[in-house]
Motif scaffolding. Structure first.
Motif, PDB file in Angstrom:
ATOM      1  N   TRP A  73     -53.196   8.489  -0.589  1.00  0.00           N
ATOM      2  CA  TRP A  73     -52.779   7.912  -1.924  1.00  0.00           C
ATOM      3  C   TRP A  73     -51.245   7.621  -1.915  1.00  0.00           C
ATOM      4  O   TRP A  73     -50.861   6.661  -2.329  1.00  0.00           O
ATOM      5  CB  TRP A  73     -53.117   8.794  -2.761  1.00  0.00           C
ATOM      6  CG  TRP A  73     -54.365   8.724  -3.458  1.00  0.00           C
ATOM      7  CD1 TRP A  73     -55.565   9.395  -3.249  1.00  0.00           C
ATOM      8  CD2 TRP A  73     -55.058   7.439  -4.299  1.00  0.00           C
ATOM      9  NE1 TRP A  73     -56.735   8.954  -3.858  1.00  0.00           N
ATOM     10  CE2 TRP A  73     -56.468   7.608  -4.417  1.00  0.00           C
ATOM     11  CE3 TRP A  73     -54.610   6.414  -4.619  1.00  0.00           C
ATOM     12  CZ2 TRP A  73     -57.249   6.897  -4.998  1.00  0.00           C
ATOM     13  CZ3 TRP A  73     -55.438   5.524  -5.407  1.00  0.00           C
ATOM     14  CH2 TRP A  73     -56.792   5.778  -5.301  1.00  0.00           C
ATOM     15  N   LEU A  74     -50.553   8.360  -1.049  1.00  0.00           N
ATOM     16  CA  LEU A  74     -49.159   8.267  -1.085  1.00  0.00           C
ATOM     17  C   LEU A  74     -48.732   6.731  -0.292  1.00  0.00           C
ATOM     18  O   LEU A  74     -47.598   6.315  -0.460  1.00  0.00           O
ATOM     19  CB  LEU A  74     -48.184   9.551  -0.555  1.00  0.00           C
ATOM     20  CG  LEU A  74     -48.378  10.583  -1.318  1.00  0.00           C
ATOM     21  CD1 LEU A  74     -47.749  11.687  -0.777  1.00  0.00           C
ATOM     22  CD2 LEU A  74     -47.722  10.355  -2.688  1.00  0.00           C
TER      23      LEU A  74
ATOM     24  N   PRO B 252     -45.252   5.802  -3.979  1.00  0.00           N
ATOM     25  CA  PRO B 252     -44.876   7.311  -4.292  1.00  0.00           C
ATOM     26  C   PRO B 252     -45.474   7.721  -5.503  1.00  0.00           C
ATOM     27  O   PRO B 252     -45.557   6.864  -6.493  1.00  0.00           O
ATOM     28  CB  PRO B 252     -43.287   7.135  -4.483  1.00  0.00           C
ATOM     29  CG  PRO B 252     -42.919   6.024  -3.707  1.00  0.00           C
ATOM     30  CD  PRO B 252     -44.009   5.022  -3.741  1.00  0.00           C
TER      31      PRO B 252
ATOM     32  N   VAL C  53     -43.946  14.076   4.018  1.00  0.00           N
ATOM     33  CA  VAL C  53     -43.596  13.647   2.628  1.00  0.00           C
ATOM     34  C   VAL C  53     -42.126  13.898   2.313  1.00  0.00           C
ATOM     35  O   VAL C  53     -41.664  15.035   2.794  1.00  0.00           O
ATOM     36  CB  VAL C  53     -44.508  13.645   1.468  1.00  0.00           C
ATOM     37  CG1 VAL C  53     -45.918  13.383   1.807  1.00  0.00           C
ATOM     38  CG2 VAL C  53     -44.484  15.417   1.236  1.00  0.00           C
TER      39      VAL C  53
ATOM     40  N   LEU D 277     -51.535  12.261  -8.091  1.00  0.00           N
ATOM     41  CA  LEU D 277     -52.495  12.361  -7.031  1.00  0.00           C
ATOM     42  C   LEU D 277     -53.698  13.104  -7.501  1.00  0.00           C
ATOM     43  O   LEU D 277     -54.899  12.566  -7.274  1.00  0.00           O
ATOM     44  CB  LEU D 277     -51.814  13.290  -6.074  1.00  0.00           C
ATOM     45  CG  LEU D 277     -50.834  12.489  -4.977  1.00  0.00           C
ATOM     46  CD1 LEU D 277     -49.952  13.640  -4.152  1.00  0.00           C
ATOM     47  CD2 LEU D 277     -51.313  11.463  -4.070  1.00  0.00           C
TER      48      LEU D 277
ATOM     49  N   HIS E  55     -46.417  11.741  -7.990  1.00  0.00           N
ATOM     50  CA  HIS E  55     -46.093  13.059  -8.138  1.00  0.00           C
ATOM     51  C   HIS E  55     -47.428  13.805  -7.999  1.00  0.00           C
ATOM     52  O   HIS E  55     -48.668  13.056  -8.195  1.00  0.00           O
ATOM     53  CB  HIS E  55     -45.325  13.344  -9.589  1.00  0.00           C
ATOM     54  CG  HIS E  55     -46.030  12.938 -10.658  1.00  0.00           C
ATOM     55  ND1 HIS E  55     -46.967  13.289 -11.227  1.00  0.00           N
ATOM     56  CD2 HIS E  55     -45.671  11.788 -11.562  1.00  0.00           C
ATOM     57  CE1 HIS E  55     -47.481  12.515 -12.051  1.00  0.00           C
ATOM     58  NE2 HIS E  55     -46.412  11.810 -12.577  1.00  0.00           N
TER      59      HIS E  55
ATOM     60  N   TYR F  78     -43.032  12.254  -4.888  1.00  0.00           N
ATOM     61  CA  TYR F  78     -43.243  12.170  -3.389  1.00  0.00           C
ATOM     62  C   TYR F  78     -43.476  10.811  -2.889  1.00  0.00           C
ATOM     63  O   TYR F  78     -44.240  10.028  -3.201  1.00  0.00           O
ATOM     64  CB  TYR F  78     -44.059  13.312  -2.780  1.00  0.00           C
ATOM     65  CG  TYR F  78     -43.533  14.772  -3.552  1.00  0.00           C
ATOM     66  CD1 TYR F  78     -42.964  15.530  -2.331  1.00  0.00           C
ATOM     67  CD2 TYR F  78     -44.130  15.207  -4.641  1.00  0.00           C
ATOM     68  CE1 TYR F  78     -42.483  16.745  -2.802  1.00  0.00           C
ATOM     69  CE2 TYR F  78     -43.686  16.427  -4.994  1.00  0.00           C
ATOM     70  CZ  TYR F  78     -42.870  17.309  -4.002  1.00  0.00           C
ATOM     71  OH  TYR F  78     -42.458  18.475  -4.548  1.00  0.00           O
ATOM     72  N   ALA F  79     -42.558  10.622  -1.573  1.00  0.00           N
ATOM     73  CA  ALA F  79     -42.964   9.173  -0.763  1.00  0.00           C
ATOM     74  C   ALA F  79     -43.392   9.794   0.570  1.00  0.00           C
ATOM     75  O   ALA F  79     -42.944  10.699   1.081  1.00  0.00           O
ATOM     76  CB  ALA F  79     -41.753   8.501  -0.980  1.00  0.00           C
ATOM     77  N   LEU F  80     -44.409   9.195   1.312  1.00  0.00           N
ATOM     78  CA  LEU F  80     -44.866   9.273   2.441  1.00  0.00           C
ATOM     79  C   LEU F  80     -43.495   8.736   3.390  1.00  0.00           C
ATOM     80  O   LEU F  80     -42.773   7.663   3.232  1.00  0.00           O
ATOM     81  CB  LEU F  80     -46.065   8.336   2.905  1.00  0.00           C
ATOM     82  CG  LEU F  80     -46.964   8.692   3.899  1.00  0.00           C
ATOM     83  CD1 LEU F  80     -47.473  10.278   3.696  1.00  0.00           C
ATOM     84  CD2 LEU F  80     -48.076   7.620   4.159  1.00  0.00           C
TER      85      LEU F  80
ATOM     86  N   VAL G 193     -48.723  19.481  -1.148  1.00  0.00           N
ATOM     87  CA  VAL G 193     -47.739  18.716  -1.100  1.00  0.00           C
ATOM     88  C   VAL G 193     -46.631  19.334  -0.280  1.00  0.00           C
ATOM     89  O   VAL G 193     -46.013  18.663   0.385  1.00  0.00           O
ATOM     90  CB  VAL G 193     -47.619  18.197  -2.249  1.00  0.00           C
ATOM     91  CG1 VAL G 193     -46.378  17.420  -2.368  1.00  0.00           C
ATOM     92  CG2 VAL G 193     -48.664  17.366  -2.819  1.00  0.00           C
TER      93      VAL G 193
END
Length: 198
Positions: free
Chosen positions: A18-19, A23, A62, A29, A25, A79-81, A53
């Protein structure tokens, strides 16, 4: 050959999947997992999602991008990958899709030890299993149709299609096994085999 992963929980794989779209939270997710029906394939709760996470963050997959607050809601960390996370996601997905993995389902264990039960009892118990399987098949079909009617893209239902195919195959297998157990002479041969092992 199966690789050793820094984070091996399937929930981590779903979170990264999903990330990769952008981005978000952990609460979002979780909402996405539910909306797409993925929560049927990947068991989790809110606490386990936040925990995974954090494991992804510690592994470098992440990073915290920002903290946001909407109205009266508490602050949420988005959060971002990372590039490393993106590489892990694709490597893990390619492995899972391309390489069959031997799993150890409980039913396989039960079948390997079925001879300890009387054939009549085994057939009766399998009959109960067949009833449950039939209900699951009907429920899965209805759920899939409801999601399609709701506009969910077919790509988000492929795991349910797989689940339905497996359930239907097990239905056929159990039906045939029950028929075998009820054949004349089968019980005597089974009991003779069991007596010869003792």
């Amino acid at each position: 050959m199966e690789k050793r992963r820094k984070v091996s929980n399937p929930l981590a794989l779903a979170a990264m999947a999903w990330l990769v779209r952008g981005p978000m939270h952990p609460y979002e997710l979780g909402r996405r997992l539910q909306e797409t029906g993925m929560d049927r394939s990947i068991k989790y709760n809110r606490g386990s999602l936040y925990m995974v996470v954090e494991q992804l963050r510690k592994a470098g997959f992440v990073v915290e991008q920002e903290t946001v607050r909407e109205g009266q809601r508490p602050e949420r960390t988005v959060y971002a990958l990372t590039d490393q996370g993106r590489a892990e996601l694709y490597d893990w997905m390619r492995e899972l899709v391309a390489e069959p993995r031997h799993e150890y389902p409980y039913f396989g264990v039960a079948l390997s030890l079925l001879s300890v039960l009387d054939p009549g009892e085994a057939a009766e118990l399998l009959g109960r299993r067949l009833e449950t399987l039939t209900a699951e098949v009907e429920e899965t079909r209805a759920g899939m149709q409801a999601l399609l009617d709701g506009g969910l893209l077919w790509i988000f239902q492929i795991e349910e299609k797989y689940r339905l195919t497996v359930l239907e195959a097990e239905q056929r297998f159990v039906t045939e096994l029950i028929d075998s157990l009820r054949r004349p002479g089968h019980a005597e041969a089974w009991q003779e085999l069991f007596r010869s092992d003792t």
